[in-house]
Structure formats: structure tokens, C-alpha cells
Write an enzyme that holds these catalytic residues in place. Structure first.
Site, short mmCIF file in Angstrom:
data_model
loop_
_atom_site.label_atom_id
_atom_site.label_comp_id
_atom_site.label_asym_id
_atom_site.label_seq_id
_atom_site.Cartn_x
_atom_site.Cartn_y
_atom_site.Cartn_z
CB THR A 63 39.94 42.08 40.56
OG1 THR A 63 38.87 41.79 39.66
CG2 THR A 63 40.90 40.91 40.60
CG ASN A 64 35.02 40.09 41.70
OD1 ASN A 64 34.72 39.33 40.78
ND2 ASN A 64 34.67 41.38 41.70
NE ARG A 65 38.71 33.00 44.79
CZ ARG A 65 40.01 32.72 44.66
NH1 ARG A 65 40.52 32.48 43.47
NH2 ARG A 65 40.79 32.69 45.72
CB ALA A 113 31.36 40.05 40.48
#
Ligand code: CTP
Ligand code: CA
Length: 213
Positions: free
Chosen positions: A21-23, A88
Site C-alpha cells: 500500500t502507500n502513505r 493514491a
């Protein structure tokens, strides 16, 4: 008007217990959804997992992976006058999700995961999804903010790109404030650092102006 908004990160499974995943916190997308609903628009919020409360009065479509988000957007964008892609989205996912938990190897010190590109949701809105409304994307950049944003504006056939410098800790992903530049055919419009709520209103006003001209 009906406004479709994507928000948050996506989550790509590696195996039954792990993921990529991402921030992204989802704050910017949720601020847009809240602002649009407050202005009296119908809002369809397609969101990856976040810690945020769903704003009152929005139609909420929760998703996990980039594939899920693509399908949800392809389905709902037909109803939208304006689409704002603030999510995102993972650029790559597992070539094949492991069916069983990947075990730690006794004799290999490295592990290589093979990833394949996901579909570009924003980049598919015009051609694959036949969207003719006002199309707005974000550009998360750590360098060459305006050049990269302008490339995305053209490549993805958008009316507006909200350019976002994600290399700075005081703005962007988890921060409450943001500092953005609106990039369109007409030129660049830098906005002073402000809360995501305030910027959401400015972005929406611009979106509605583009949609009604
Ligand atoms: N986006 C999307 N689907 C993807 C990837 C990105 O809809 N699979 C959208 C994002 O929601 C955002 C815009 O495209 O509105 C730009 O995302 P960004 O990650 O900045 O650009 P990419 O085109 O993915 O290029 P790169 O990550 O290499 O900068
Ligand atoms: Ca990307």
C-alpha cells in the site's frame, strides 16, 4: 451536479496475510467529498481503506485494490458531471497473488516479488469509460512539479491537474495542510499553503467553473 471522487490508498494483496500500500491518508479526497456535499452536490465517494469518517450525505463505495477501484469508477462515472481522482492508486500489483502464505526460505536471503502494472483509472476515463464531463486529476511529485503535472494533464486528457509536492513533510499525505498548484491549459495557478478543507473548496469552485463554461 453529480461529482465522483476517488480517495485514499489502494491495497494490493501479496498473499493471504500481506499487502502493498502507500502513505495516502485520504484527507484531501474526503475534504473534497465533504465540501461538495455541503455545497449541495450529489457525491459518489470511491475510497480505499482510510481511518476517516465518511462525510454525511455522500454515496460511499468502499474498495481495496486498484482493480476494485477501476471497476467501481467504470460503473459509477456514467452518472457524474465532474470526476476528481484524488486516490493514491498503486501503480503495480502482484503478477500473481500467492494462494498460501509465502514462507520464509531457509536458504535464500532475498525474495523477489514480480509486479505488473495496474490500469490507470484517470487515464482510462476518457477512452475506455467514455467520460465526457469535467476530469480532474492529482499529480503527486517529488521533483519537477509543474513539468510532470503538465505531462499528466495531457497524457490523461484532463481539464485540470492539482499538483502536489509530496517531498515536503509539512504538506501532502498525512498533513492537515497542503500547498498546491492548479495546472490547466490556461496556465498555472499556485495556491498559498492552507488547510485541506479550504483548498477543497477552491478546487471545487474551479471544477464547477470548468464544468459550466
Ligand atoms: N491514477 C489513477 N490510476 C492509477 C494511477 C494513478 O487513477 N493506476 C490517478 C491518480 O488518482 C491521480 C493521477 O492519476 O489523480 C496521477 O497519479 P500519480 O501517481 O501522480 O501519477 P502516475 O500517472 O501514476 O505516474 P507516477 O506515479 O509515475 O508519477
Ligand atoms: Ca502513481
Amino acid at each position: 451536479m453529480t461529482i465522483l471522487i476517488t480517495a485514499g490508498p489502494t491495497v494490493e494483496a501479496i498473499d493471504p496475510v500481506r499487502y502493498l500500500t502507500n502513505r495516502s491518508s485520504g484527507k484531501m479526497g474526503y475534504a473534497l467529498a465533504e465540501a461538495a456535499a455541503t455545497m449541495g452536490h450529489r457525491v459518489i465517494l470511491v475510497s480505499g481503506p482510510t481511518q476517516l469518517d465518511v462525510p454525511d450525505g455522500v454515496d460511499f463505495i468502499p474498495v481495496e485494490s486498484a482493480d476494485d477501484m477501476y471497476e467501481a469508477v467504470a460503473n459509477w462515472i456514467k452518472k457524474a458531471d465532474i470526476a476528481i481522482m484524488a486516490a493514491a492508486v498503486a501503480d503495480y500489483k502482484m503478477a500473481q497473488v500467492a494462494e498460501q502464505k509465502i514462507k520464509k526460505s531457509a536458504d535464500q536471503d532475498t525474495l523477489t516479488l514480480q509486479l505488473v502494472k495496474t490500469r490507470d483509472i484517470l487515464g482510462s476515463a476518457r477512452q475506455q469509460m467514455n467520460f465526457t464531463g469535467t476530469l480532474i486529476g492529482f499529480a503527486a511529485e517529488t521533483e519537477k512539479l509543474i513539468t510532470n503535472a503538465r505531462n499528466k494533464l495531457q497524457r490523461k486528457n484532463c481539464d485540470l491537474i492539482v499538483a502536489n509536492d509530496v517531498s515536503r513533510a509539512d504538506i501532502g499525505f498525512h498533513a492537515d495542510d497542503n500547498e498546491i498548484v492548479l495546472v490547466s491549459e490556461q496556465g498555472e495557478e499556485p495556491l498559498a499553503k492552507a488547510s485541506k478543507e479550504h483548498l477543497a473548496h477552491v478546487i471545487l469552485e474551479k471544477a464547477i467553473q470548468l464544468a459550466t463554461k
